[in-house]
Design a protein around this motif. Sequence first.
Motif, PDB file in Angstrom:
ATOM      1  N   ARG A 109       0.859  -1.170   0.252  1.00 30.70           N
ATOM      2  CA  ARG A 109      -0.083   0.451   0.267  1.00 30.70           C
ATOM      3  C   ARG A 109       0.769   1.381   0.117  1.00 30.70           C
ATOM      4  N   ALA A 110       1.953   1.619   0.861  1.00 36.28           N
ATOM      5  CA  ALA A 110       2.564   2.376   0.666  1.00 36.28           C
ATOM      6  C   ALA A 110       3.758   2.672  -0.649  1.00 36.28           C
ATOM      7  N   TYR A 111       3.579   2.169  -0.989  1.00 39.75           N
ATOM      8  CA  TYR A 111       4.770   2.222  -1.809  1.00 39.75           C
ATOM      9  C   TYR A 111       3.515   2.695  -3.201  1.00 39.75           C
ATOM     10  N   ALA A 139       9.907   3.950 -12.401  1.00 37.83           N
ATOM     11  CA  ALA A 139      10.004   2.792 -12.851  1.00 37.83           C
ATOM     12  C   ALA A 139      10.344   2.309 -11.955  1.00 37.83           C
ATOM     13  N   SER A 140      11.335   2.181 -12.082  1.00 40.28           N
ATOM     14  CA  SER A 140      11.823   1.403 -10.434  1.00 40.28           C
ATOM     15  C   SER A 140      10.637   0.700  -9.228  1.00 40.28           C
ATOM     16  N   LEU A 141      10.425   1.821  -9.018  1.00 44.58           N
ATOM     17  CA  LEU A 141       9.474   1.448  -7.838  1.00 44.58           C
ATOM     18  C   LEU A 141       7.994   0.555  -8.132  1.00 44.58           C
ATOM     19  N   GLN A 142       7.842   1.166  -9.674  1.00 44.13           N
ATOM     20  CA  GLN A 142       6.574   0.381 -10.350  1.00 44.13           C
ATOM     21  C   GLN A 142       7.092  -0.960 -10.301  1.00 44.13           C
ATOM     22  N   GLY A 143       8.149  -1.239 -10.658  1.00 49.66           N
ATOM     23  CA  GLY A 143       8.646  -3.061 -10.537  1.00 49.66           C
ATOM     24  C   GLY A 143       8.812  -3.781  -9.678  1.00 49.66           C
ATOM     25  N   LEU A 144       9.060  -2.330  -8.173  1.00 46.47           N
ATOM     26  CA  LEU A 144       8.824  -3.280  -7.021  1.00 46.47           C
ATOM     27  C   LEU A 144       7.374  -3.403  -6.392  1.00 46.47           C
ATOM     28  N   TRP A 187       9.041  16.150   2.408  1.00 44.08           N
ATOM     29  CA  TRP A 187       8.995  14.795   3.236  1.00 44.08           C
ATOM     30  C   TRP A 187       8.784  13.705   2.186  1.00 44.08           C
ATOM     31  N   LEU A 188       8.078  13.726   1.194  1.00 43.63           N
ATOM     32  CA  LEU A 188       7.932  12.676   1.000  1.00 43.63           C
ATOM     33  C   LEU A 188       9.869  11.609   0.205  1.00 43.63           C
ATOM     34  N   LEU A 189      10.695  12.496   0.064  1.00 40.13           N
ATOM     35  CA  LEU A 189      12.171  11.765  -0.841  1.00 40.13           C
ATOM     36  C   LEU A 189      12.569  11.314   0.600  1.00 40.13           C
ATOM     37  N   LYS A 190      12.506  12.122   2.318  1.00 42.26           N
ATOM     38  CA  LYS A 190      12.506  11.298   3.082  1.00 42.26           C
ATOM     39  C   LYS A 190      11.567  10.583   4.159  1.00 42.26           C
ATOM     40  N   GLU A 191      10.714   9.970   3.795  1.00 44.73           N
ATOM     41  CA  GLU A 191      10.213   9.147   4.102  1.00 44.73           C
ATOM     42  C   GLU A 191       9.816   8.398   3.293  1.00 44.73           C
ATOM     43  N   LEU A 192      10.070   8.588   1.574  1.00 43.19           N
ATOM     44  CA  LEU A 192      10.593   7.336   1.040  1.00 43.19           C
ATOM     45  C   LEU A 192      12.223   6.274   1.072  1.00 43.19           C
ATOM     46  N   GLN A 193      12.990   6.970   1.472  1.00 42.82           N
ATOM     47  CA  GLN A 193      14.390   6.723   1.799  1.00 42.82           C
ATOM     48  C   GLN A 193      14.011   5.762   3.370  1.00 42.82           C
ATOM     49  N   THR A 194      13.272   5.964   3.962  1.00 46.39           N
ATOM     50  CA  THR A 194      13.040   5.060   5.458  1.00 46.39           C
ATOM     51  C   THR A 194      12.244   4.274   5.205  1.00 46.39           C
ATOM     52  N   TRP A 195      11.357   3.866   4.840  1.00 42.19           N
ATOM     53  CA  TRP A 195      10.661   2.936   3.613  1.00 42.19           C
ATOM     54  C   TRP A 195      11.481   1.784   3.317  1.00 42.19           C
ATOM     55  N   LEU A 196      12.297   2.341   1.927  1.00 41.54           N
ATOM     56  CA  LEU A 196      13.299   1.338   1.461  1.00 41.54           C
ATOM     57  C   LEU A 196      14.198   0.630   2.374  1.00 41.54           C
ATOM     58  N   TRP A 197      14.955   1.434   3.306  1.00 41.74           N
ATOM     59  CA  TRP A 197      15.400   0.871   4.810  1.00 41.74           C
ATOM     60  C   TRP A 197      14.836   0.169   4.980  1.00 41.74           C
ATOM     61  N   ARG A 198      13.791   0.224   6.461  1.00 39.24           N
ATOM     62  CA  ARG A 198      13.111  -0.925   6.674  1.00 39.24           C
ATOM     63  C   ARG A 198      12.682  -2.349   5.645  1.00 39.24           C
ATOM     64  N   SER A 199      12.064  -1.439   4.198  1.00 39.81           N
ATOM     65  CA  SER A 199      11.799  -3.289   3.304  1.00 39.81           C
ATOM     66  C   SER A 199      13.137  -4.248   3.602  1.00 39.81           C
ATOM     67  N   ALA A 200      14.059  -3.291   2.968  1.00 42.22           N
ATOM     68  CA  ALA A 200      14.967  -4.277   2.616  1.00 42.22           C
ATOM     69  C   ALA A 200      15.558  -5.400   4.366  1.00 42.22           C
ATOM     70  N   LYS A 201      14.873  -4.717   5.225  1.00 45.06           N
ATOM     71  CA  LYS A 201      15.287  -5.459   6.713  1.00 45.06           C
ATOM     72  C   LYS A 201      13.830  -6.457   6.130  1.00 45.06           C
ATOM     73  N   ASP A 202      13.035  -5.944   5.527  1.00 40.15           N
ATOM     74  CA  ASP A 202      11.863  -7.152   6.007  1.00 40.15           C
ATOM     75  C   ASP A 202      12.270  -8.351   5.188  1.00 40.15           C
ATOM     76  N   PHE A 203      12.507  -8.465   4.135  1.00 40.10           N
ATOM     77  CA  PHE A 203      12.521  -8.709   2.570  1.00 40.10           C
ATOM     78  C   PHE A 203      14.057 -10.341   3.510  1.00 40.10           C
ATOM     79  N   ASN A 204      14.969  -9.114   4.416  1.00 37.33           N
ATOM     80  CA  ASN A 204      16.094 -10.282   4.708  1.00 37.33           C
ATOM     81  C   ASN A 204      15.989 -10.967   5.567  1.00 37.33           C
ATOM     82  N   ARG A 205      15.250 -10.914   6.524  1.00 35.94           N
ATOM     83  CA  ARG A 205      14.234 -11.390   7.699  1.00 35.94           C
ATOM     84  C   ARG A 205      13.771 -12.605   6.600  1.00 35.94           C
TER      85      ARG A 205
END
Length: 224
Positions: A109-111, A139-144, A187-205
């Motif tokens: 939903r967030a992405y 385009a890359s984010l759509q792929g995600l 704030w859009l860019l800042k939140e997007l950075q935080t989402w990607l950082w946390r998502s990387a940890k989510d998918f790694n686990r």
Amino acid sequence: MELRAGDSWGIFTFLCAALCNLPALPALNCSEELGAGQSIQQTYDLTRYLEHQLRTLAGTYLNYLGPPFNEPDFNPPRLARAERVPSATVDLDLWRGLTDNARLAANYRAYSRLLCYLRVLDGQVGTAELRHRLAHFCASLQGLVLSIGGVMSSLGYPLPAGPAGPPAPPGAPAAPNDFLKKMDDFWLLKELQTWLWRSAKDFNRLKKKVPPAVVTLRLEARGF
């Protein structure tokens, strides 16, 4: 023991007859089973790629916005206007306590929403180079988004109901001045950075919980 010519011919004839009358042997096929494990790995890799891509894009875009947005120590409080952007500032213990399904749905939903905001941003920038970079990132984010949907499907989870909403509801007021508009972009860019950082940890686990794709040998019996 010595074989005579007649004996040798008899043995050869016997072997030929035996081979001709053997039933069809099972076919040995090697195939790679592509499942949730590989889908999760690909999504993790894409998330890390987007993290790297966003670092360059954010620096370029903040320079485009100018001071104070491109200053390293600029850390303003979040305004009420920015609350429309999905926030990733959730307590980590609370986030980790969610089920895999709930975290995946929240990421999806967030992405989807962040992508809507970025596409609006793409149509507003004034330089061709920055528009090109934003379009490539979109385009890359759509792929995600599609990749997260693929992970959910492979794990048997339904996609969140309903399409992502527009960046702002009809009739929502625009930013009253240029500074607040830039604050929204910041704030859009800042939140997007935080989402990607946390998502990387989510998918790694998650990839540690789900076995990777394996190569299996399968016998397909034919002629039986």
